[in-house]
Scaffold this active site. Structure first.
Site, mmCIF file in Angstrom:
data_model
loop_
_atom_site.group_PDB
_atom_site.id
_atom_site.type_symbol
_atom_site.label_atom_id
_atom_site.label_comp_id
_atom_site.label_asym_id
_atom_site.label_seq_id
_atom_site.Cartn_x
_atom_site.Cartn_y
_atom_site.Cartn_z
ATOM 1 N N ASP A 99 3.470 -0.998 11.376
ATOM 2 C CA ASP A 99 2.559 0.077 11.370
ATOM 3 C C ASP A 99 2.345 1.365 12.515
ATOM 4 O O ASP A 99 1.821 0.284 13.063
ATOM 5 C CB ASP A 99 1.964 0.179 10.130
ATOM 6 N N ASP A 103 1.003 -1.369 0.425
ATOM 7 C CA ASP A 103 0.140 -0.037 -0.339
ATOM 8 C C ASP A 103 0.775 0.877 -0.193
ATOM 9 O O ASP A 103 0.690 2.168 -0.337
ATOM 10 C CB ASP A 103 -0.695 -0.114 1.237
ATOM 11 N N HIS A 104 2.209 1.004 0.230
ATOM 12 C CA HIS A 104 3.173 2.374 1.011
ATOM 13 C C HIS A 104 3.308 2.934 -0.300
ATOM 14 O O HIS A 104 3.850 4.343 -0.745
ATOM 15 C CB HIS A 104 3.742 2.520 1.873
ATOM 16 N N ARG A 157 8.598 2.768 11.615
ATOM 17 C CA ARG A 157 9.836 2.416 11.332
ATOM 18 C C ARG A 157 10.687 2.496 11.816
ATOM 19 O O ARG A 157 11.947 3.384 11.530
ATOM 20 C CB ARG A 157 9.761 3.749 9.622
ATOM 21 N N ARG A 195 -1.910 12.548 10.003
ATOM 22 C CA ARG A 195 -0.672 12.981 10.596
ATOM 23 C C ARG A 195 -0.430 14.128 9.881
ATOM 24 O O ARG A 195 -0.764 14.239 8.426
ATOM 25 C CB ARG A 195 0.468 11.740 10.029
ATOM 26 N N SER A 217 5.931 7.400 12.996
ATOM 27 C CA SER A 217 6.246 5.846 12.234
ATOM 28 C C SER A 217 7.617 5.108 13.304
ATOM 29 O O SER A 217 7.769 4.778 14.229
ATOM 30 C CB SER A 217 6.622 5.881 11.364
HETATM 31 C C1 MIC Z 1 2.593 6.402 8.660
HETATM 32 O O1 MIC Z 1 2.266 6.782 8.422
HETATM 33 O O2 MIC Z 1 3.655 7.360 9.142
HETATM 34 C C2 MIC Z 1 3.280 5.530 7.986
HETATM 35 C C3 MIC Z 1 3.988 5.422 6.651
HETATM 36 O O3 MIC Z 1 2.429 4.529 7.696
HETATM 37 C C4 MIC Z 1 4.309 4.361 8.566
HETATM 38 C C5 MIC Z 1 4.857 2.881 8.186
HETATM 39 C C6 MIC Z 1 6.216 3.369 7.872
HETATM 40 O O4 MIC Z 1 7.184 4.749 8.436
HETATM 41 O O5 MIC Z 1 6.682 2.746 6.574
HETATM 42 C C7 MIC Z 1 3.780 4.262 11.171
HETATM 43 O O6 MIC Z 1 2.711 5.453 11.139
HETATM 44 O O7 MIC Z 1 4.204 3.096 11.218
HETATM 45 FE FE1 SF4 Z 2 -0.947 4.418 5.203
HETATM 46 FE FE2 SF4 Z 2 -0.168 5.197 7.226
HETATM 47 FE FE3 SF4 Z 2 -1.270 7.176 5.964
HETATM 48 FE FE4 SF4 Z 2 -2.131 4.609 6.399
HETATM 49 S S1 SF4 Z 2 -1.025 6.616 8.509
HETATM 50 S S2 SF4 Z 2 -2.945 6.081 5.174
HETATM 51 S S3 SF4 Z 2 -0.972 3.082 6.695
HETATM 52 S S4 SF4 Z 2 1.044 6.346 5.571
#
Ligand code: MIC
Ligand code: SF4
Length: 753
Positions: free
Chosen positions: A160, A95-96, A645, A448, A643
């Site tokens: 995630d 998805d990312h 990550r 976010r 995140s």
């Molecule tokens: C996000 O919303 O910041 C992400 C991208 O989904 C991250 C995961 C990532 O950095 O791959 C998260 O929320 O953990």
């Molecule tokens: Fe994707 Fe993270 Fe955004 Fe959700 S908050 S849509 S998992 S990047």
């Protein structure tokens, strides 16, 4: 059937006995959170000590979910663990990595070509180790999990931070780094500091413009981005029962923004309805049989102050819609005060883009409520002033809302439907802007809104609200517009007032889909080959990190003293860098490039202590590493917020950083650092942060006596020959100290192979 009914039956069979055993030990009424946690104690060990916020406890999660950007690292680590298959049901979701540019079909096609190597890798690793694989276009991890795997009373970890979304179906679902996922898939216990408990009592019922999103926007305003740290938030009360399951999911999802370990709702009729509507009537039937265990005890909810560490009460009947932002998700504005705030703060009043969808807000209910506003625009000849995009959360929702005409309505309003993926939410957005240096505003239904997150532009002021409010604001193109009180002028010059949104919790004709995008793994994966090209720029097999040298660590160069907010987006930016998530050396070139250097207020410009020159953070770290000298990073409050990550921990590890010393950490990041064999330290006295100078060489002493709850010692060797010494705290337990000594948790799994 994608879900694992046998596993769920096993969990439910254990429920009663385990909770009764725990009750005997605890000797008091239990919250829902405690029940789920006790039902998942490792080897059912009810006598494990569990002091809230203090002791680490071993758990046995039922499932693991991974998204493509974090799964690469999780699975590269798992491949080194030497196991033939995963020990618990696990899934990967693509998805990312899909960039939003033109529209769903073309963007998906481009992603399939550009990311082919990574998708092939993930598909073949999944196939080999018995992991369910959700193809690109199937949807966003949390929405797909809600629709297929989440179940009341279950426990899941996911790579995630928005994994808590499944709390909407009554599951304890926790965001973790890939190394944690690797442990659980390898059949090991998963440890978590026993959480504190925050109770949120919801009374009344939502009406009009107010939605589930506004509950969490308000809670974020009350608790701030740090307020949920170390806690699980449990929602209860009549108001909780009145919210749809997907609305509950929205609230739990965005609970990540208050730093909470996770959030959860008790099993009720709404959850049962959702399970039945998504072809899981059997789970609802099983859950009904152990209903009393899937909610908190009556006494707990009657006298919450006696049982939770903190209690918040919200009356849904009087809850106002909220808009949060800019730059931080906890700056909460009730709608009636927002226009004045925009003017007072000089935020750009013209709204340029409205974006709905994401894992937080793309349920059938969300889309139908937003469409009811879009339809009014079409019917009343209102021309949308701002651009509008829609990101469906899954193919199941997309197919169904297309069938029911909602996507057409959005398109009639001028909206562009993007692929079922994260897209703009994670900076995978080729936004076309005539002048990126202009301060500008956007509003999203995401969760976010850190600086630069959506479009990589620090001048973009991003605000967060419910999808229906985002739609109304988009039509107006004006942040000072309040749809509850103001009117708009249509193309015929008439004044139009938007009516309250209307929606449906579930589709009347049921959900439908042609190809949900699921690929089951091979029954016997032992013959499946996983190929990683040595020359690849996107994938790199991992080398193990070096073990601790067994002595104090001396002469570390200060790499950066970061000032203010330093989220995982600052430490390891997403957007264009997502493509290197499977290649540690390449992605390390983004290390801390978003962090502000305390000494010059600039990003990505730090002093190289050997030649006195200023240069990028990653290059400076590499220069120290090349000389065989370690470095240290100093930071402010809530370091690593955001995140899951683990790249934000692995990159410094890879580039020779030995310790991160900050005023406070966000939970997932702190654990990620420990797992990779780093030292995650906090100032005993936050004022010691001020003692750190740009040219310092730093020693970490007393490492031979490294022990739980015992501070370590820091010596700052200033360039003028003077020194400063102070103690620093840590939260390592015995086992985590072992990880440090071994050079990382994975080295231990490998040794025990
Ligand atoms: C996000 O919303 O910041 C992400 C991208 O989904 C991250 C995961 C990532 O950095 O791959 C998260 O929320 O953990
Ligand atoms: Fe994707 Fe993270 Fe955004 Fe959700 S908050 S849509 S998992 S990047």
């Amino acid at each position: 059937m994608a879900f694992d009914l046998d596993m769920i039956k096993k969990v439910y069979n254990n429920y009663g006995p385990r909770i009764e055993a725990a009750r005997k030990v605890v000797g008091k009424p239990l919250t829902l959170t405690e029940k789920i946690l006790y039902a998942h104690l490792w080897e059912g060990n009810a006598t494990q000590a569990h002091e809230r916020g203090i002791t680490y406890v071993d758990f046995a999660p039922d499932r693991v979910a991974m998204q493509d950007a974090t799964a690469q690292m999780a699975l590269l680590q798992f491949m080194q663990a030497g196991r033939p298959t995963v020990a618990v049901p696990s899934t990967v979701h693509c998805d990312h990595l899909i960039q939003a540019k033109i529209g769903a079909d073309i963007d998906l096609e481009t992603a399939n070509t550009q990311n082919k190597e990574v998708y092939d890798f993930l598909a073949s690793v999944s196939n080999k180790y018995g992991i369910g694989f959700w193809k690109p276009g199937a949807g966003i991890i949390h929405q797909v999990v809600l629709e297929n795997y989440a179940f009341p009373g279950g426990m899941m970890i996911g790579t995630d931070s928005h994994t808590p979304n499944a709390g909407g179906l009554g599951m304890i679902a926790i965001g973790v780094g890939g190394a944690d996922a690797c442990d659980v898939m390898a059949g090991l216990a998963w440890e978590l500091k026993f959480p504190k408990l925050i109770g949120v009592k919801l009374s009344g019922k939502l009406s009009g413009w107010a939605s589930a999103k506004d509950v969490i926007l308000k809670v974020a305003g009350i608790l701030t981005v740090k307020g949920g740290t170390g806690a699980i938030v449990e929602y209860f009360g009549e108001g909780a029962k009145s919210l749809s399951a997907t609305g509950k999911g929205t609230i739990c999802n965005m609970g990540a923004e208050i730093g909470a370990t996770t959030s959860v709702f008790g099993y009720d009729d709404k959850i049962a309805t959702y399970l039945k509507g998504t072809e899981r009537a059997e789970i609802a039937r099983l859950a009904d049989q152990i209903k009393e265990h899937l909610t908190g005890d009556d006494e707990v909810y009657a006298n919450p102050h006696n049982h939770f560490d903190q209690v918040i009460e919200i009356d849904l009947s009087t809850l106002e819609p909220h808009i949060n932002g800019p730059f931080t998700p906890d700056m909460a504005w009730p709608l009636s005060q927002f226009a004045a705030a925009v003017k007072e703060n000089g935020w750009p009043q013209t709204l340029e883009v409205g974006l709905i969808g994401s894992c937080t807000n793309s349920s059938y209910e969300d889309i139908s409520r937003a469409a009811s506003i879009a339809q009014q625009a079409v019917d009343n000849k209102l021309v949308s002033k701002a651009e509008f995009t829609i990101t469906p959360g899954s193919e199941l929702v997309r197919y169904t809302v297309e069938r029911d005409g909602f996507l057409k309505t959005f398109e009639n309003m001028g909206g562009v439907v993007l692929a079922n993926a994260c897209g703009p939410c994670i900076g995978q957005w080729a936004r076309h802007s005539d002048d990126p240096t202009r301060k500008n505003s956007i509003i999203t239904s995401f969760n976010r809104n850190f600086k630069s997150r959506n479009d990589g532009n620090p001048n973009t002021h991003a605000f967060v609200a419910s999808p229906e409010l985002v739609t109304a604001m988009t039509i107006a193109g004006d942040l000072a517009f309040n749809p509850m009180t103001d009117t708009l002028t249509n193309s015929a010059g008439e004044r139009v007032k938007l009516e309250e949104p209307q929606g449906l919790e579930m589709p009347i004709k049921g959900f439908d889909v042609e190809d949900a995008g699921y690929q089951a793994p091979a029954k016997d994966g032992s013959k499946v080959n996983v190929i990683v090209d040595k020359k690849s720029s996107r994938l790199q097999l991992l080398d193990s990190f070096k073990a601790w040298e067994g002595t104090d660590i001396k002469g570390l160069k200060l790499l950066i003293k970061a000032k203010g907010k330093c989220t995982t987006d600052h430490i390891s930016m997403a957007g264009p860098w997502l493509k290197f998530r499977g290649h540690l050396d390449n992605i390390s070139n983004n290390m801390l490039i978003g962090a502000t250097n305390f000494f010059n207020d600039k990003a990505d410009t730090v002093k190289n202590q050997f030649n006195g020159e200023y240069g990028p953070v990653p290059a400076t770290a590499r220069a120290y590493k090349a000389k065989g000298i370690g470095s240290i990073v100093v930071g402010d409050e809530n370091y690593g917020e955001g995140s899951s990550r683990e790249h934000a921990a692995m990159e410094p590890r890879h580039l020779g950083v030995r310790a991160i010393l900050v005023k406070s950490f966000a939970r997932i990041h702190e654990t990620n650092l420990k797992k990779q064999g780093m030292l995650a330290l906090t100032f005993v006295d936050a004022n010691d942060y001020d003692k750190i100078r740009e040219d310092d060489s730093i020693d970490i002493t007393s490492l031979n006596d490294f022990a739980p709850a015992k501070p370590l010692n820091i010596v700052l060797n200033h360039i003028d020959g003077t020194t400063d010494t102070f103690n620093v705290n840590h939260t390592y337990n015995e086992q985590q100290i072992e990880w440090f000594r071994a050079g990382g948790a994975l080295n231990i799994i490998r040794m025990n192979q």
